[in-house]
Design an enzyme around this catalytic site. Sequence first.
Site, PDB file in Angstrom:
ATOM      1  N   ARG A 263      37.517  -1.921 -15.670  1.00  0.00           N
ATOM      2  CA  ARG A 263      36.298  -1.514 -16.223  1.00  0.00           C
ATOM      3  C   ARG A 263      36.405  -0.185 -16.893  1.00  0.00           C
ATOM      4  NH1 ARG A 263      32.349   0.497 -13.829  1.00  0.00           N
ATOM      5  NH2 ARG A 263      32.259  -1.136 -12.027  1.00  0.00           N
TER       6      ARG A 263
ATOM      7  N   TYR B  43      22.306  -6.951 -40.319  1.00  0.00           N
ATOM      8  CA  TYR B  43      22.766  -8.159 -39.598  1.00  0.00           C
ATOM      9  C   TYR B  43      21.842  -8.603 -38.662  1.00  0.00           C
ATOM     10  CZ  TYR B  43      25.692 -10.817 -36.303  1.00  0.00           C
ATOM     11  OH  TYR B  43      26.085 -11.813 -35.555  1.00  0.00           O
TER      12      TYR B  43
ATOM     13  N   ASP C 290      27.888   0.322 -39.775  1.00  0.00           N
ATOM     14  CA  ASP C 290      28.643  -0.821 -39.261  1.00  0.00           C
ATOM     15  C   ASP C 290      29.559  -1.200 -40.585  1.00  0.00           C
ATOM     16  OD1 ASP C 290      29.096  -3.689 -39.010  1.00  0.00           O
ATOM     17  OD2 ASP C 290      27.219  -4.134 -38.116  1.00  0.00           O
TER      18      ASP C 290
ATOM     19  N   LYS D 154      35.670 -10.220 -36.679  1.00  0.00           N
ATOM     20  CA  LYS D 154      35.599 -10.590 -37.890  1.00  0.00           C
ATOM     21  C   LYS D 154      37.034 -10.253 -38.572  1.00  0.00           C
ATOM     22  CE  LYS D 154      31.664 -11.748 -36.967  1.00  0.00           C
ATOM     23  NZ  LYS D 154      30.443 -10.834 -37.283  1.00  0.00           N
TER      24      LYS D 154
HETATM   25  C1  LIG Z   1      29.136 -10.285 -36.531  1.00  0.00           C
HETATM   26  C2  LIG Z   1      28.578  -8.888 -36.764  1.00  0.00           C
HETATM   27  C3  LIG Z   1      28.054  -8.223 -35.911  1.00  0.00           C
HETATM   28  C4  LIG Z   1      27.985  -8.587 -34.513  1.00  0.00           C
HETATM   29  O1  LIG Z   1      29.215  -8.683 -33.911  1.00  0.00           O
HETATM   30  P1  LIG Z   1      29.783  -9.897 -32.800  1.00  0.00           P
HETATM   31  O2  LIG Z   1      31.123  -9.636 -32.682  1.00  0.00           O
HETATM   32  O3  LIG Z   1      29.251 -11.223 -33.186  1.00  0.00           O
HETATM   33  O4  LIG Z   1      28.866  -9.389 -31.406  1.00  0.00           O
HETATM   34  C5  LIG Z   1      27.521  -7.027 -36.201  1.00  0.00           C
HETATM   35  N1  LIG Z   1      27.597  -6.667 -37.564  1.00  0.00           N
HETATM   36  C6  LIG Z   1      27.952  -7.375 -38.553  1.00  0.00           C
HETATM   37  C7  LIG Z   1      27.836  -6.840 -39.791  1.00  0.00           C
HETATM   38  C8  LIG Z   1      28.612  -8.758 -38.332  1.00  0.00           C
HETATM   39  O5  LIG Z   1      28.951  -9.335 -39.171  1.00  0.00           O
END
Ligand SMILES: *Cc1c(COP(=O)(O)O)cnc(C)c1O
Length: 379
Positions: free
Chosen positions: A49, A102, A174, A199
């Site tokens: 962890r 998001y 982000d 992504k």
């Molecule tokens: C998918 C996404 C998230 C969340 O991420 P997860 O891996 O699904 O927890 C946050 N910000 C953006 C812009 C996203 O496309």
Amino acid sequence: MSDGFATRAIHAGQQPDPATGSVITPIHATSTYAQDGVGQQRAGYEYSRTGNPTRTALAECLASLEGGRHGHAFASGMSATDAVLRAALRPGDHLVIPDDAYGGTFRLIDKVLSGWGVEYTPVPVSDVDAVRAAIRPNTKMLWIETPTNPLLNIADLSTLAQLSHDTGTRLAVDNTFASPHLQQPLEHGAGVVVHSTTKYLGGHSDVVGGAVVTSDDELAEQVGFLQNSAGAVPGPFDAWLTLRGLKTLAVRMERHSRNAERVVEALENHPKVSHVIYPGLEQHPAHQVAAKQMRHFGGMVSFLHADGPEAALEMCARTRLFTLAESLGGVESLIEHPGRMTHASTEGSLLQVPAELVRLSVGIEEADDLVEDLRTALG
Ligand SMILES: *Cc1c(COP(=O)(O)O)cnc(C)c1O
């Protein structure tokens, strides 16, 4: 001279395994580590962890790609977001967020953090004056996304970084939609970058993960402390899959962007499409800002169906190569209807998206095939 991006994507944080010569970082599937004496760790690891070598390799590679001193790999994008927000904010603090944030980020702030006394104001982050006007004495953070989802609005990173410095706030970005290959917010003065590595960074739609990168020593330490305390760590196999994805990030992003340009060109000339949204288009309201801060304009394309909502829904079910699915950033092309799928919860709110809107995550297949698929589905 430091290595270029594509080189670091393949080598940063990774050397052939000293014990075996294994060229690829092993999947260190272990929860604990042998000690040579009480408190005498062999390589700084005691429990997975707290730390795991596969995860360390990923974190170092991510930090290198974003140009930050410290990286942390998380179990998901949301747990990375949660760690940054909880590391940086205390009850009574205020943050500014995108009015088209998001959905999961909005839910976390609106439903979880607000219960702990954190206040927020949603604003259009492409409008610097609106961001400035929302800053209060207790504002500690400007949280932004650029491009945003699904309307691909663009925030001006260097102007907002200047604003954050002038107001003693922290700019958090982000960077999921762009990836560090297209855009590096820390270089523009942002304080911290967050990713859903699910992504583009993972890139193959086969693993969920997140990342935090910053050059702020204190924030990095708090994020690491929170991660070890709360435990939102990726397993070694997830870390390994993401590392594997990173190796091809540069070539994939080039191809995603080139294919998206081809798709945009075809949609622009199609009678069943009334409006195409893509930061690479000169008529995009923030095209100049995007051109200044992005290497290419990415693989996400949105458009309005000229025949209205029903036609948009029907078209989403008629493609052959574009798979009807949520998420984005994988090698395969995806299509979705934000109003009924990813953004259904925004109905009736300020954030509601047009019902004739279709969103594409353009993959790296043959561009001609993708264009043909869309033409056929549009009819
Ligand atoms: C998918 C996404 C998230 C969340 O991420 P997860 O891996 O699904 O927890 C946050 N910000 C953006 C812009 C996203 O496309």
